[in-house]
Write an enzyme that holds these catalytic residues in place. Structure first.
Site, PDB file in Angstrom:
ATOM      1  N   GLY A   1       0.801  -1.223   0.000  1.00 54.13           N
ATOM      2  CA  GLY A   1       0.000   0.000   0.000  1.00 54.13           C
ATOM      3  C   GLY A   1       0.832   1.270   0.000  1.00 54.13           C
ATOM      4  N   SER A   2       0.338   2.269   0.691  1.00 54.44           N
ATOM      5  CA  SER A   2       0.942   3.604   0.613  1.00 54.44           C
ATOM      6  C   SER A   2       2.309   3.717   1.278  1.00 54.44           C
ATOM      7  CB  SER A   2      -0.010   4.642   1.212  1.00 54.44           C
ATOM      8  OG  SER A   2      -1.167   4.764   0.419  1.00 54.44           O
ATOM      9  N   THR A   3       2.743   2.696   2.023  1.00 56.71           N
ATOM     10  CA  THR A   3       4.123   2.751   2.526  1.00 56.71           C
ATOM     11  C   THR A   3       5.101   2.799   1.352  1.00 56.71           C
ATOM     12  OG1 THR A   3       4.260   0.327   2.670  1.00 56.71           O
ATOM     13  CG2 THR A   3       3.573   1.509   4.648  1.00 56.71           C
TER      14      THR A   3
ATOM     15  N   LYS B   1       4.838   4.542  -1.211  1.00 55.08           N
ATOM     16  CA  LYS B   1       4.998   5.923  -1.678  1.00 55.08           C
ATOM     17  C   LYS B   1       6.291   6.545  -1.145  1.00 55.08           C
ATOM     18  CE  LYS B   1       0.024   6.591  -2.196  1.00 55.08           C
ATOM     19  NZ  LYS B   1      -1.209   7.165  -1.624  1.00 55.08           N
TER      20      LYS B   1
END
Length: 570
Positions: free
Chosen positions: A292-294, A296
């Site tokens: 997921g957004s980790t 990013k």
């Protein structure tokens, strides 16, 4: 002359030369005979003394019936200790029950008596063993002292006990996935136990040279105190959020040492009856997930390191991005142009896609491989999964990968990649064995420049103060990090009600010493009306771990650095 004694006469008789010689011979022969008798007696005494000594020695040994296996001394293993010398695994002596079927008088009676002490004894299998006529058969391995004593009191002829070596794990489930397991023959089958066998212990055991006095303890990088905290926090979180699983890791950003790592559900290595259950998986190194957004964190670092973006760069997040049949939207969109720091703290999917686009498809893929996110991790732990990525990357793959979808990796190597973002740009293979910073740097590889690392430290701290990482704040320890809330794929489709949440953190942010990553699988809202995103569950896990363990890790609180980071551009 008659009155004088003739020296050549004996008892009045003449003593000629022959009588003198015979007398001398008798004296000589008698001496040799006595010597032979003494020597013969000495030999017999020596033989009987040797036999007697051997019988006494054998009387103190375990019985060795025909067909019995070789002595278990060759199966000894070295102790495994944590970085402070606390024992995590050690050998203990235990007794195992055997039978000599040829000496069993009544098999039925023997089984009936044994069942009073060993109620789980398989009747049919044991009966076949006792009627086999073999010289030796095992009946039950690794008895408790109480069981051994009770069986001895039964007085069954034809059975006996052998002393064996088994493994004991003082920390129990707390270190189960790191230390691993041995089988009934004390051979490593998982974790560091299996690794140790592969480093030559198995060869020593086979050659009979694995003697306890010669085996030095194996010292790990793990700190049992911190390990206990991590295990306790994820266990509590799994229950609090009604999740199906949880895990966390604490990694030294300067050396790559794994200080603590745990995953639940787990098992007790002293009684591993459920160790093979499908939900007993070390999710931190052997589980593959869309993080997921980790991810990013890596997308933003890639854009900065490419030189095509700075903290002052802006990205158009006004409208969703449509590519093919997919439409990329923001979870909480701002509907406007965002600065690079805003893309990060608002966790904009659209902004992250724009960051990936300026680098290009091949540059994006190469960067993730460079940071080890898509490579099979190199470490001592055998249970390591290989990341999965598209065979051929197209633009849609690069866009979805920018916000953590479309490829899977392990949580541990996500933490390892983050360490490179925080420590000045050096990628280090994670290790479960103690090593110094000098040893770590000798094998490290620079993957980003120092300026990029400094920018990422700023963004991590900013997100903890103003973004989704606020619940990870611990006063005095300057925590920074990035949340990740990923929808899980079920039957090829993303399901909105099932999430895999993570929080990737570092502290203290002025000079990060440790990376802390927590994951929680399918969490539910803590209370009715609350959400279940990573900021509400994964971030508090990290905060609790840091709050309880920072002092043990040697990080002193500094309240003079509690100045808020700002969005002001450089």
């Amino acid at each position: 002359m008659i009155g004088k004694l003739n020296p050549f006469r004996r008892n009045g008789r003449p003593a000629d030369d022959t009588s003198i010689v015979m007398d001398s011979a008798r004296k000589s022969t008698g001496g040799r005979t006595r010597n032979r008798i003494v020597m013969t007696m000495a030999v017999f005494f020596g033989i009987y003394a040797t036999i007697g000594g051997r019988l006494i020695y054998l009387g103190f040994q375990d019985p060795m019936p025909s067909g019995a296996p070789a002595s278990r001394v060759t199966a000894s293993r070295p102790d495994i200790v944590d970085r402070n010398g606390e024992v995590l695994a050690t050998d203990i002596k235990t007794s195992s029950l055997f039978a000599e079927p040829r000496h069993i008088v009544d098999a039925d009676e023997a089984i009936e008596k044994l069942s009073t002490v060993l109620p789980n004894l398989d009747y049919e299998q044991t009966y076949n063993k006792l009627k086999s006529g073999a010289g030796f058969v095992w009946l039950q391995r690794q008895l408790t002292p109480r069981q051994q004593s009770a069986i001895m009191q039964l007085g069954i002829p034809g059975i006996g006990f052998r002393t064996e070596t088994r493994r004991f794990y003082p920390a129990g489930p707390t270190t189960a996935y790191i230390v691993g397991l041995t089988n009934i023959d004390n051979q490593g089958i998982s974790g560091l136990e299996k690794y140790i066998d592969g480093q030559g212990l198995a060869d020593l055991q086979q050659s009979g040279l694995a003697l306890p006095k010669d085996l030095a303890p194996v010292r790990l990088s793990v700190d049992l105190r911190v390990q206990h905290i991590v295990h306790d926090e994820i266990t509590s979180a799994m229950e609090r959020y009604k999740a199906i699983a949880a895990g966390a890791v604490v990694l030294n950003a300067k050396t790559g040492e794994v200080v603590a790592m745990a995953s639940v559900p787990d098992f007790d290595p002293n009684n591993p009856v459920n160790a093979q259950d499908k939900d007993r998986l070390n999710r931190m190194s052997a589980g593959l997930y869309e993080m997921g957004s980790t991810v990013k964190s890596f997308t933003t670092a890639m854009a900065l390191d490419s030189g095509k973006a700075t903290l002052n760069s802006t990205f158009d997040a006004t409208r969703p991005i449509t590519i093919g049949r997919q439409t990329i939207r923001d979870f909480h969109g701002k509907g406007r142009v965002l600065t690079l720091p805003e893309v990060f703290i608002y966790s904009s999917n659209i902004g992250s896609a724009r960051e990936a686009d300026i680098v290009g498809i091949e540059g994006h893929r190469e960067f993730l491989h460079r940071l080890g996110i898509l490579e099979r991790m190199q470490t001592e732990l055998p249970e390591v999964a290989r990341p999965v990525e598209p065979k051929v990357w197209k633009k849609v793959h690069s866009i979805t990968a920018s916000f953590g979808h479309g490829f899977t990796t392990t949580p541990l190597q996500t933490a390892v990649g983050a360490a490179a973002l925080m420590n000045g740009g050096y990628l280090m293979n994670p290790t479960f064995l103690a090593r110094s910073a000098e040893e770590a740097m000798a094998g490290a590889k620079r993957v980003i420049n120092e300026k990029t690392s400094a920018d990422m430290r700023y963004l991590y701290r900013l997100n903890a103060e103003k973004g989704s990482g606020r619940r990870a704040e611990v006063p005095g320890y300057r925590v920074g990090g990035k949340t990740g809330t990923a929808e899980k794929v079920v039957n090829g489709r993303y399901v909105s009600g099932k999430r895999f949440n993570a929080f990737l953190a570092a502290f203290p942010m002025d000079d990060p010493q440790y990376i802390v990553l927590s994951v929680i699988d399918e969490p539910q809202p803590e209370k009715p009306g609350m959400g279940a995103t990573a900021g509400l569950n994964a971030a508090p896990i990290v905060a609790n771990i840091i709050r309880r363990s920072a002092a043990m890790l040697g990080v002193e609180p500094d309240f003079g650095h509690e100045n808020a980071a700002t969005l002001a551009s450089y």
